[in-house]
Write a protein that holds these residues in place. Structure first.
Motif, PDB file in Angstrom:
ATOM      1  N   ARG A  14     -18.402  38.623  73.768  1.00 58.06           N
ATOM      2  CA  ARG A  14     -18.981  38.189  72.501  1.00 58.06           C
ATOM      3  C   ARG A  14     -18.283  38.794  71.296  1.00 58.06           C
ATOM      4  NH1 ARG A  14     -23.782  35.478  72.900  1.00 58.06           N
ATOM      5  NH2 ARG A  14     -24.225  35.876  70.716  1.00 58.06           N
ATOM      6  N   PHE A  15     -17.488  39.839  71.514  1.00 52.41           N
ATOM      7  CA  PHE A  15     -16.806  40.492  70.405  1.00 52.41           C
ATOM      8  C   PHE A  15     -15.335  40.106  70.328  1.00 52.41           C
ATOM      9  CE2 PHE A  15     -20.227  43.356  71.924  1.00 52.41           C
ATOM     10  CZ  PHE A  15     -21.083  43.162  70.862  1.00 52.41           C
ATOM     11  N   TYR A  70     -19.546  32.253  66.762  1.00 52.53           N
ATOM     12  CA  TYR A  70     -19.920  33.662  66.630  1.00 52.53           C
ATOM     13  C   TYR A  70     -18.718  34.585  66.656  1.00 52.53           C
ATOM     14  CZ  TYR A  70     -19.045  34.249  71.644  1.00 52.53           C
ATOM     15  OH  TYR A  70     -18.447  34.320  72.881  1.00 52.53           O
ATOM     16  N   ARG A  71     -17.609  34.141  67.229  1.00 48.22           N
ATOM     17  CA  ARG A  71     -16.411  34.981  67.312  1.00 48.22           C
ATOM     18  C   ARG A  71     -15.857  35.326  65.936  1.00 48.22           C
ATOM     19  NH1 ARG A  71     -15.681  30.930  71.219  1.00 48.22           N
ATOM     20  NH2 ARG A  71     -15.696  31.673  73.381  1.00 48.22           N
ATOM     21  N   SER A  98     -23.092  29.722  68.821  1.00 48.07           N
ATOM     22  CA  SER A  98     -23.607  31.086  68.912  1.00 48.07           C
ATOM     23  C   SER A  98     -23.280  31.747  70.237  1.00 48.07           C
ATOM     24  CB  SER A  98     -25.132  31.080  68.724  1.00 48.07           C
ATOM     25  OG  SER A  98     -25.762  30.523  69.865  1.00 48.07           O
ATOM     26  N   GLY A  99     -22.693  30.978  71.177  1.00 52.66           N
ATOM     27  CA  GLY A  99     -22.396  31.513  72.500  1.00 52.66           C
ATOM     28  C   GLY A  99     -23.479  31.229  73.516  1.00 52.66           C
ATOM     29  N   GLU A 103     -19.090  39.317  62.300  1.00 52.43           N
ATOM     30  CA  GLU A 103     -19.172  40.717  62.698  1.00 52.43           C
ATOM     31  C   GLU A 103     -20.391  40.941  63.603  1.00 52.43           C
ATOM     32  OE1 GLU A 103     -16.920  42.777  62.194  1.00 52.43           O
ATOM     33  OE2 GLU A 103     -15.815  42.186  60.380  1.00 52.43           O
ATOM     34  N   PRO A 104     -20.259  41.865  64.575  1.00 50.16           N
ATOM     35  CA  PRO A 104     -21.367  42.126  65.508  1.00 50.16           C
ATOM     36  C   PRO A 104     -22.652  42.562  64.816  1.00 50.16           C
ATOM     37  CG  PRO A 104     -19.332  43.162  66.285  1.00 50.16           C
ATOM     38  CD  PRO A 104     -19.053  42.636  64.909  1.00 50.16           C
ATOM     39  N   GLU A 105     -22.539  43.261  63.689  1.00 47.50           N
ATOM     40  CA  GLU A 105     -23.731  43.740  62.991  1.00 47.50           C
ATOM     41  C   GLU A 105     -24.618  42.596  62.518  1.00 47.50           C
ATOM     42  OE1 GLU A 105     -20.669  46.980  62.729  1.00 47.50           O
ATOM     43  OE2 GLU A 105     -20.689  44.795  62.556  1.00 47.50           O
TER      44      GLU A 105
END
Length: 268
Positions: A53-54, A246-247, A92-93, A250-252
């Motif tokens: 996911r990151f 989503y890629r 969004s994955g 940012e993960p936050e």
């Protein structure tokens, strides 16, 4: 010692067969040895490349019983070349649900701070939100959040989630968020001054978001520093077009939006 054919072994000593699953693009699996979980992005010459996911990539050999799919051991195999790859994940994955109709809107809502925030959430999580029947509305700032929550009157059948910009310790936003105490309301936030900053610089072809002096409008300062037009509405639309999934975020931000969706859709 005399060697015996595996077929002469008792049935309980033989490994149970596992399903063979084509490694089609978008399939999400976990590599059994390392625990690395990601979506298939490439399959070639006995190997498969996964992306988490990151955005991190790892290449694994497609060994028998080498992967887990929804918790079950499987063997990945190369998909037939005649089968056209089709997206199996949303932006969004999440697992795509082809042909799914939008669910009747829940009483619960997700509030975000501004129009740009709402447009970004819609682009990346829109499919998920429609399947779940969650409506996103935007606020003009959070100064009046306590009274807005009180007017909404969240309850077991009408949960309220709120996404706040620049929610960091000691900020005005953190003090306002702390004043919301309903068990059916959840206020979370990301650390960025503006939702623009939650878009990865790499998605826009820049090295980093510039620092804007305190007291200057952040969006205007960014446009000046990067040589972009100072029409922030047009610039935002250009930024939004560069966000494909989503890629690019940012993960936050990713974690907070998914936390809100889970909260609003949680069963009683």
């Amino acid at each position: 010692m005399r060697q015996y054919s595996p077929d002469l072994n008792p049935p309980w000593k033989k490994p149970r067969p596992v399903p063979e699953v084509p490694a089609e693009p978008g399939l999400v699996v976990e590599e059994a040895g390392s625990g690395f979980c990601g979506a298939v992005i490439r399959c070639e010459a006995g190997t498969v490349t996964l992306e988490d996911r990151f955005g991190k990539h790892r290449v694994f050999p497609m060994e028998p019983r080498g992967f887990l799919l929804e918790g079950r051991t499987v063997t990945l195999v190369r998909p037939p070349s005649t089968v056209a790859a089709r997206p199996s994940r949303t932006a969004s994955g999440s697992v795509a649900v082809p042909g799914a109709r939008a669910r009747v809107a829940r009483a619960g809502r997700i509030y975000v701070e501004g129009r740009h925030d709402a447009e970004l959430v819609e682009k990346v999580w829109g499919d998920d939100l429609r399947v779940e029947g969650v409506v996103v509305e935007y606020l003009e700032g959070v100064d009046d959040l306590p009274s807005i929550v009180e007017d909404f009157a969240p309850g077991p059948d009408a949960r309220l989630g709120v996404l706040v910009d620049h929610l960091v310790p000691g900020s005005k936003e953190s003090r306002i968020a702390a004043s919301v105490t309903s068990e059916y309301a959840l206020v979370v936030g990301h650390p960025y001054i503006d939702i623009w900053e939650a878009v990865k610089p790499s998605a826009l072809g820049i090295e980093a978001w510039p620092r804007v002096p305190r007291g200057q409008d952040w969006k205007t300062g960014v446009c000046r520093a990067l040589g972009w037009p100072e029409n922030t509405g047009a610039v935002w639309q250009a930024i939004l077009k560069r966000v494909g999934s989503y890629r690019d975020l940012e993960p936050e931000l990713l974690g907070r939006v998914e936390e809100l969706i889970d909260f609003v859709t949680a069963p009683e």
